[in-house]
Design an enzyme around this catalytic site. Structure first.
Site, PDB file in Angstrom:
ATOM      1  N   PRO A   1       0.811  -1.230   0.000  1.00 52.84           N
ATOM      2  CA  PRO A   1       0.000   0.000   0.000  1.00 52.84           C
ATOM      3  C   PRO A   1       0.839   1.272   0.000  1.00 52.84           C
ATOM      4  CG  PRO A   1      -0.648  -1.491   1.772  1.00 52.84           C
ATOM      5  CD  PRO A   1       0.624  -2.013   1.206  1.00 52.84           C
ATOM      6  N   GLU A   2       0.727   2.038  -1.056  1.00 54.14           N
ATOM      7  CA  GLU A   2       1.273   3.391  -1.102  1.00 54.14           C
ATOM      8  C   GLU A   2       0.082   4.349  -1.018  1.00 54.14           C
ATOM      9  OE1 GLU A   2       4.040   3.917  -4.374  1.00 54.14           O
ATOM     10  OE2 GLU A   2       4.598   1.816  -4.328  1.00 54.14           O
TER      11      GLU A   2
ATOM     12  N   ARG B   1      16.347   0.024  -4.125  1.00 60.56           N
ATOM     13  CA  ARG B   1      15.101  -0.604  -4.571  1.00 60.56           C
ATOM     14  C   ARG B   1      15.262  -1.156  -5.981  1.00 60.56           C
ATOM     15  NH1 ARG B   1      14.818   0.597  -0.388  1.00 60.56           N
ATOM     16  NH2 ARG B   1      13.360   1.774   0.873  1.00 60.56           N
TER      17      ARG B   1
ATOM     18  N   ARG C   1       3.619 -10.214   7.250  1.00 60.04           N
ATOM     19  CA  ARG C   1       5.048 -10.067   7.555  1.00 60.04           C
ATOM     20  C   ARG C   1       5.331  -9.254   8.810  1.00 60.04           C
ATOM     21  NH1 ARG C   1       6.916  -8.871   1.497  1.00 60.04           N
ATOM     22  NH2 ARG C   1       8.989  -8.576   2.295  1.00 60.04           N
TER      23      ARG C   1
ATOM     24  N   LYS D   1       1.537   7.442   3.992  1.00 55.40           N
ATOM     25  CA  LYS D   1       1.024   6.079   3.847  1.00 55.40           C
ATOM     26  C   LYS D   1       0.378   5.596   5.137  1.00 55.40           C
ATOM     27  CE  LYS D   1       4.948   5.183   0.814  1.00 55.40           C
ATOM     28  NZ  LYS D   1       6.254   4.498   0.729  1.00 55.40           N
TER      29      LYS D   1
ATOM     30  N   HIS E   1      -2.897 -14.645   9.850  1.00 55.46           N
ATOM     31  CA  HIS E   1      -2.038 -13.469   9.977  1.00 55.46           C
ATOM     32  C   HIS E   1      -2.724 -12.310  10.705  1.00 55.46           C
ATOM     33  CE1 HIS E   1       0.745 -15.597   7.501  1.00 55.46           C
ATOM     34  NE2 HIS E   1      -0.077 -15.629   6.470  1.00 55.46           N
TER      35      HIS E   1
END
Length: 296
Positions: A2-3, A286, A136, A57, A109
DNA sequence: ACGCGTGCCTGTTGGC
DNA sequence: TGCCAACAGGCACGCG
């Protein structure tokens, strides 16, 4: 991952499901995810959800607790006024929200569950259960008073929102960065909310090579980049964001903007403009995809 | 003060 | 087919 456009979409799909409801109980299933403000948890319980919004964000939930917590008055330009308590979430790569029916069991999760009720004095989950899931566990939740934002370096350092800032101002800010233009786009202090996807896409649209030193780029080219960045972010919001692998909004829907990608995830495929294969390099730490012929 | 490299995480991918 | 290293990446942190 998600940006800005994805978080914006999550806000839009989450807000109607939870605003006006009460948090009757919280269940922290993964301690590390509740990163700060755990001492404020008792105030979250029985609080009314008054608003859901985004900054950079981050997804923020404004709360109206049952008791007065702090007598300090603090005003932050990036916070709505008269909200005494906030929950701040960073979704990082794999964070998700979903409102499940009452009594729904945690998933593999699920990291935090908020039981929702229709009234402050009802200690049940009749209005559903808000799940914060994160495979994560990079994402986090912070519970904060308004004055706590003043001592949070990440928040104080955030640059302007790209969609409510003029392209000239953004162009000037890109020039602050001594290193590459790509690292300027990714630097949350320069401009807030841009991640790897939209950095690569904006650079391709503006025909600027990602490894160019930011300060080597003319003002007019930086304005062009700012303009494309805004255009791409707006277009992505219209298409409910980009779904790479596992991004979903708070209704479980995927976005569609990934179908418009010119470069991201297209390493080795042909450039839409010149038909040559797209290159891949590690820039600003990146993975970066670009066209070595079109981007100068 | 700034930029760079590394660690955090776990599911997915690709090479042998 | 199976194994496992490499990879995905935002940000905190430590280093030079």
């Amino acid at each position: 991952m998600p940006e800005l456009p994805e978080v914006e979409t999550i806000v839009k799909t989450l807000s109607p499901q939870i605003a006006g409801k009460y948090i009757s109980n919280t269940h922290v299933l993964h301690d590390k995810v509740a990163q700060a403000g755990k001492d404020l948890l008792p105030f979250v319980e029985r609080a009314r959800i008054s608003c859901v919004f985004r900054r950079a964000k981050l997804l923020l939930i404004g709360l109206e607790p049952q008791q007065v917590i702090s007598s300090v008055t603090y005003h932050d330009a990036n916070l709505p006024t008269a909200i005494p308590l906030f929950m701040v979430f960073h979704l990082k790569m794999t964070g998700r929200f979903f409102v499940h029916p009452p009594a729904c069991e945690p998933l593999k999760h699920t990291r935090i569950i908020f039981d929702l009720s229709f009234k402050a004095d009802e200690r049940n989950d009749a209005a559903g259960r808000l799940f914060f899931d994160d495979m994560r566990t990079f994402g986090y939740c912070r519970i904060m008073l308004p004055e706590d934002f003043a001592s949070w370096p990440f928040w104080k350092g955030l640059g302007p929102e790209p969609l409510v800032t003029s392209k000239n101002t953004l162009a000037e800010r890109f020039f602050i960065k001594r290193s590459s233009i790509k690292s300027a786009l990714l630097d949350q202090k320069i401009v807030a909310g841009v991640g790897n996807i939209y950095a690569d896409e904006a650079l391709f649209a503006a025909k600027i090579a990602p490894d160019r030193p930011a300060q080597s780029i003319s003002l007019s080219d930086r304005i062009c980049l700012a303009s494309y960045l805004q255009k791409i972010l707006r277009q992505s919001i219209e298409e409910c964001g980009s779904s790479i692998r596992d991004y979903r909004d708070a209704k479980g829907n995927a976005g569609a903007f990934q179908n418009n990608f010119s470069v991201y995830g297209r390493k080795g495929e042909s450039c839409h403009i010149c038909n040559n294969p797209l290159s891949f390099a590690r820039i600003a730490g990146r993975g970066t995809v670009y066209c070595p012929y079109c981007q100068k």
